[in-house]
Scaffold this motif. Sequence first.
Motif, PDB file in Angstrom:
ATOM      1  N   PHE A  76       0.834  -1.204   0.000  1.00  0.00           N
ATOM      2  CA  PHE A  76       0.000   0.000   0.000  1.00  0.00           C
ATOM      3  C   PHE A  76       0.863   1.246   0.000  1.00  0.00           C
ATOM      4  O   PHE A  76       1.829   1.355   0.765  1.00  0.00           O
ATOM      5  N   VAL A  77       0.492   2.218  -0.858  1.00  0.00           N
ATOM      6  CA  VAL A  77       1.220   3.487  -0.932  1.00  0.00           C
ATOM      7  C   VAL A  77       0.374   4.633  -0.402  1.00  0.00           C
ATOM      8  O   VAL A  77       0.804   5.390   0.466  1.00  0.00           O
ATOM      9  N   GLU A  78      -0.859   4.785  -0.923  1.00  0.00           N
ATOM     10  CA  GLU A  78      -1.711   5.897  -0.485  1.00  0.00           C
ATOM     11  C   GLU A  78      -3.154   5.661  -0.899  1.00  0.00           C
ATOM     12  O   GLU A  78      -3.447   4.875  -1.802  1.00  0.00           O
ATOM     13  N   ASN A  79      -4.068   6.353  -0.208  1.00  0.00           N
ATOM     14  CA  ASN A  79      -5.469   6.460  -0.619  1.00  0.00           C
ATOM     15  C   ASN A  79      -5.691   7.794  -1.312  1.00  0.00           C
ATOM     16  O   ASN A  79      -5.165   8.828  -0.858  1.00  0.00           O
ATOM     17  N   ARG A  80      -6.485   7.775  -2.388  1.00  0.00           N
ATOM     18  CA  ARG A  80      -6.812   8.988  -3.112  1.00  0.00           C
ATOM     19  C   ARG A  80      -8.325   9.038  -3.330  1.00  0.00           C
ATOM     20  O   ARG A  80      -8.941   8.024  -3.691  1.00  0.00           O
ATOM     21  N   SER A  81      -8.909  10.189  -3.091  1.00  0.00           N
ATOM     22  CA  SER A  81     -10.347  10.346  -3.327  1.00  0.00           C
ATOM     23  C   SER A  81     -10.607  10.475  -4.822  1.00  0.00           C
ATOM     24  O   SER A  81      -9.727  10.879  -5.583  1.00  0.00           O
ATOM     25  N   TYR A  82     -11.822  10.106  -5.247  1.00  0.00           N
ATOM     26  CA  TYR A  82     -12.176  10.220  -6.662  1.00  0.00           C
ATOM     27  C   TYR A  82     -13.601  10.731  -6.803  1.00  0.00           C
ATOM     28  O   TYR A  82     -14.426  10.609  -5.892  1.00  0.00           O
ATOM     29  N   THR A  83     -13.847  11.322  -7.956  1.00  0.00           N
ATOM     30  CA  THR A  83     -15.191  11.743  -8.352  1.00  0.00           C
ATOM     31  C   THR A  83     -15.655  10.828  -9.476  1.00  0.00           C
ATOM     32  O   THR A  83     -14.897  10.558 -10.413  1.00  0.00           O
ATOM     33  N   SER A  84     -16.873  10.337  -9.367  1.00  0.00           N
ATOM     34  CA  SER A  84     -17.372   9.366 -10.332  1.00  0.00           C
ATOM     35  C   SER A  84     -17.241   9.884 -11.761  1.00  0.00           C
ATOM     36  O   SER A  84     -17.686  10.991 -12.096  1.00  0.00           O
ATOM     37  N   GLY A  85     -16.576   9.085 -12.602  1.00  0.00           N
ATOM     38  CA  GLY A  85     -16.443   9.403 -14.018  1.00  0.00           C
ATOM     39  C   GLY A  85     -15.401  10.443 -14.342  1.00  0.00           C
ATOM     40  O   GLY A  85     -15.214  10.790 -15.506  1.00  0.00           O
ATOM     41  N   VAL A  86     -14.657  10.937 -13.352  1.00  0.00           N
ATOM     42  CA  VAL A  86     -13.654  11.982 -13.575  1.00  0.00           C
ATOM     43  C   VAL A  86     -12.257  11.367 -13.434  1.00  0.00           C
ATOM     44  O   VAL A  86     -11.973  10.669 -12.457  1.00  0.00           O
ATOM     45  N   MET A  87     -11.384  11.646 -14.417  1.00  0.00           N
ATOM     46  CA  MET A  87     -10.036  11.093 -14.405  1.00  0.00           C
ATOM     47  C   MET A  87      -9.209  11.717 -13.289  1.00  0.00           C
ATOM     48  O   MET A  87      -9.210  12.935 -13.098  1.00  0.00           O
ATOM     49  N   ASP A  88      -8.497  10.889 -12.549  1.00  0.00           N
ATOM     50  CA  ASP A  88      -7.524  11.343 -11.560  1.00  0.00           C
ATOM     51  C   ASP A  88      -6.150  10.861 -12.000  1.00  0.00           C
ATOM     52  O   ASP A  88      -5.998   9.693 -12.396  1.00  0.00           O
ATOM     53  N   SER A  89      -5.149  11.720 -11.972  1.00  0.00           N
ATOM     54  CA  SER A  89      -3.800  11.318 -12.375  1.00  0.00           C
ATOM     55  C   SER A  89      -2.777  11.916 -11.432  1.00  0.00           C
ATOM     56  O   SER A  89      -2.998  12.973 -10.822  1.00  0.00           O
ATOM     57  N   PHE A  90      -1.655  11.229 -11.317  1.00  0.00           N
ATOM     58  CA  PHE A  90      -0.570  11.691 -10.442  1.00  0.00           C
ATOM     59  C   PHE A  90       0.737  11.066 -10.909  1.00  0.00           C
ATOM     60  O   PHE A  90       0.752  10.140 -11.729  1.00  0.00           O
ATOM     61  N   GLU A  91       1.853  11.578 -10.367  1.00  0.00           N
ATOM     62  CA  GLU A  91       3.184  11.118 -10.753  1.00  0.00           C
ATOM     63  C   GLU A  91       3.750  10.163  -9.691  1.00  0.00           C
ATOM     64  O   GLU A  91       3.725  10.477  -8.497  1.00  0.00           O
ATOM     65  N   TRP A  92       4.239   9.020 -10.155  1.00  0.00           N
ATOM     66  CA  TRP A  92       5.015   8.122  -9.295  1.00  0.00           C
ATOM     67  C   TRP A  92       6.480   8.411  -9.524  1.00  0.00           C
ATOM     68  O   TRP A  92       6.968   8.343 -10.648  1.00  0.00           O
ATOM     69  N   THR A  93       7.206   8.760  -8.463  1.00  0.00           N
ATOM     70  CA  THR A  93       8.551   9.324  -8.611  1.00  0.00           C
ATOM     71  C   THR A  93       9.641   8.492  -7.938  1.00  0.00           C
ATOM     72  O   THR A  93      10.746   8.995  -7.728  1.00  0.00           O
ATOM     73  N   ASN A  94       9.363   7.244  -7.622  1.00  0.00           N
ATOM     74  CA  ASN A  94      10.331   6.449  -6.859  1.00  0.00           C
ATOM     75  C   ASN A  94      11.058   5.399  -7.689  1.00  0.00           C
ATOM     76  O   ASN A  94      11.508   4.384  -7.155  1.00  0.00           O
ATOM     77  N   ALA A  95      11.206   5.609  -8.991  1.00  0.00           N
ATOM     78  CA  ALA A  95      11.846   4.599  -9.831  1.00  0.00           C
ATOM     79  C   ALA A  95      13.277   4.313  -9.396  1.00  0.00           C
ATOM     80  O   ALA A  95      13.780   3.196  -9.563  1.00  0.00           O
ATOM     81  N   ASN A  96      13.960   5.319  -8.837  1.00  0.00           N
ATOM     82  CA  ASN A  96      15.353   5.103  -8.440  1.00  0.00           C
ATOM     83  C   ASN A  96      15.491   4.102  -7.305  1.00  0.00           C
ATOM     84  O   ASN A  96      16.592   3.640  -7.008  1.00  0.00           O
ATOM     85  N   SER A  97      14.387   3.729  -6.653  1.00  0.00           N
ATOM     86  CA  SER A  97      14.432   2.713  -5.597  1.00  0.00           C
ATOM     87  C   SER A  97      14.285   1.296  -6.148  1.00  0.00           C
ATOM     88  O   SER A  97      14.334   0.332  -5.377  1.00  0.00           O
ATOM     89  N   TYR A  98      14.096   1.162  -7.465  1.00  0.00           N
ATOM     90  CA  TYR A  98      13.841  -0.155  -8.064  1.00  0.00           C
ATOM     91  C   TYR A  98      14.740  -0.388  -9.277  1.00  0.00           C
ATOM     92  O   TYR A  98      14.253  -0.733 -10.353  1.00  0.00           O
ATOM     93  N   PRO A  99      16.058  -0.249  -9.139  1.00  0.00           N
ATOM     94  CA  PRO A  99      16.912  -0.405 -10.331  1.00  0.00           C
ATOM     95  C   PRO A  99      16.947  -1.844 -10.827  1.00  0.00           C
ATOM     96  O   PRO A  99      16.977  -2.799 -10.055  1.00  0.00           O
ATOM     97  N   GLU A 100      16.893  -1.987 -12.149  1.00  0.00           N
ATOM     98  CA  GLU A 100      16.996  -3.274 -12.829  1.00  0.00           C
ATOM     99  C   GLU A 100      15.976  -4.292 -12.331  1.00  0.00           C
ATOM    100  O   GLU A 100      16.300  -5.434 -11.999  1.00  0.00           O
ATOM    101  N   GLN A 101      14.703  -3.877 -12.295  1.00  0.00           N
ATOM    102  CA  GLN A 101      13.652  -4.821 -11.941  1.00  0.00           C
ATOM    103  C   GLN A 101      12.303  -4.330 -12.455  1.00  0.00           C
ATOM    104  O   GLN A 101      12.136  -3.154 -12.779  1.00  0.00           O
ATOM    105  N   ASP A 102      11.356  -5.269 -12.505  1.00  0.00           N
ATOM    106  CA  ASP A 102       9.976  -4.928 -12.851  1.00  0.00           C
ATOM    107  C   ASP A 102       9.287  -4.348 -11.621  1.00  0.00           C
ATOM    108  O   ASP A 102       9.499  -4.810 -10.494  1.00  0.00           O
TER     109      ASP A 102
END
Length: 266
Positions: A76-102
Amino acid sequence: DDFNNTLAYYSVDLASNTESANSIQIPIDTINPVINQFSLSPASGSNINSTDNVTVAVNISDANAYVYSFFVDGAFVENRSYTSGVMDSFEWTNANSYPEQDVNFSVIAYDLSGRTDSSVNLSVHVLDVSAPTVNLVSPASGTLKNNLAVSLTYIATDSLSINSCNLTVFNSTNLISSQYNTSVPSTFESTTSVTLPRDGEYFWNVSCIDGSSNMDNSVTWNFTVDSVAPSTSDDASSGWHTSLSSLGLSCVDMGTGCNYTMYRIN
């Protein structure tokens, strides 16, 4: 479909007194939220650099919208509120913690009644783009050595693994030595002995490559070897002398030059 139940109620006492009826509307939610879209940019299945961000987009429909939970590799990372039918988007910025892996992403949508919908797993592969770090230790740049056999020490580090390191010794005209260490640990200290062909000034550096072919080149340091002792002569004439006041000593050195001359009387 969602609907309301009407609950009517009243009470009667032992004397047959009856209160006025009360009623309450109880909404019944029979429909789970629906995840209309869950996507990544770059798209799922892409390769990204460890310095890149991933845009996560989520669109959920539900009449009783509440929150959705975001997970990375099942954690689990976080909970985010949503509005029905409305797109929610955000940036995931922790790629440097996962080098050379899926890295796997998923979400679970919740409505106010606790009904859920779970997404499929999406993933990206994070490439290691961070080069090793190479630091020379000794001999320090500008060092004078008095032996043709010289020990050279360096330290190499990498976040994952180091494939190989190459130590190079050269002078102004020729490559003197090139020595490899292969399959070394992610933190590696090496001391290599090199026998030099002659006195003079030499230069040395180290390059290392990690398992993802990222390379780092160290700075280049120099040292000077002078393995031949100086020669000292005197100007004393033969025969007897009345004093030592006029005796001269002369030092000659063809390498780094004379530093000082020591003498002792009797």
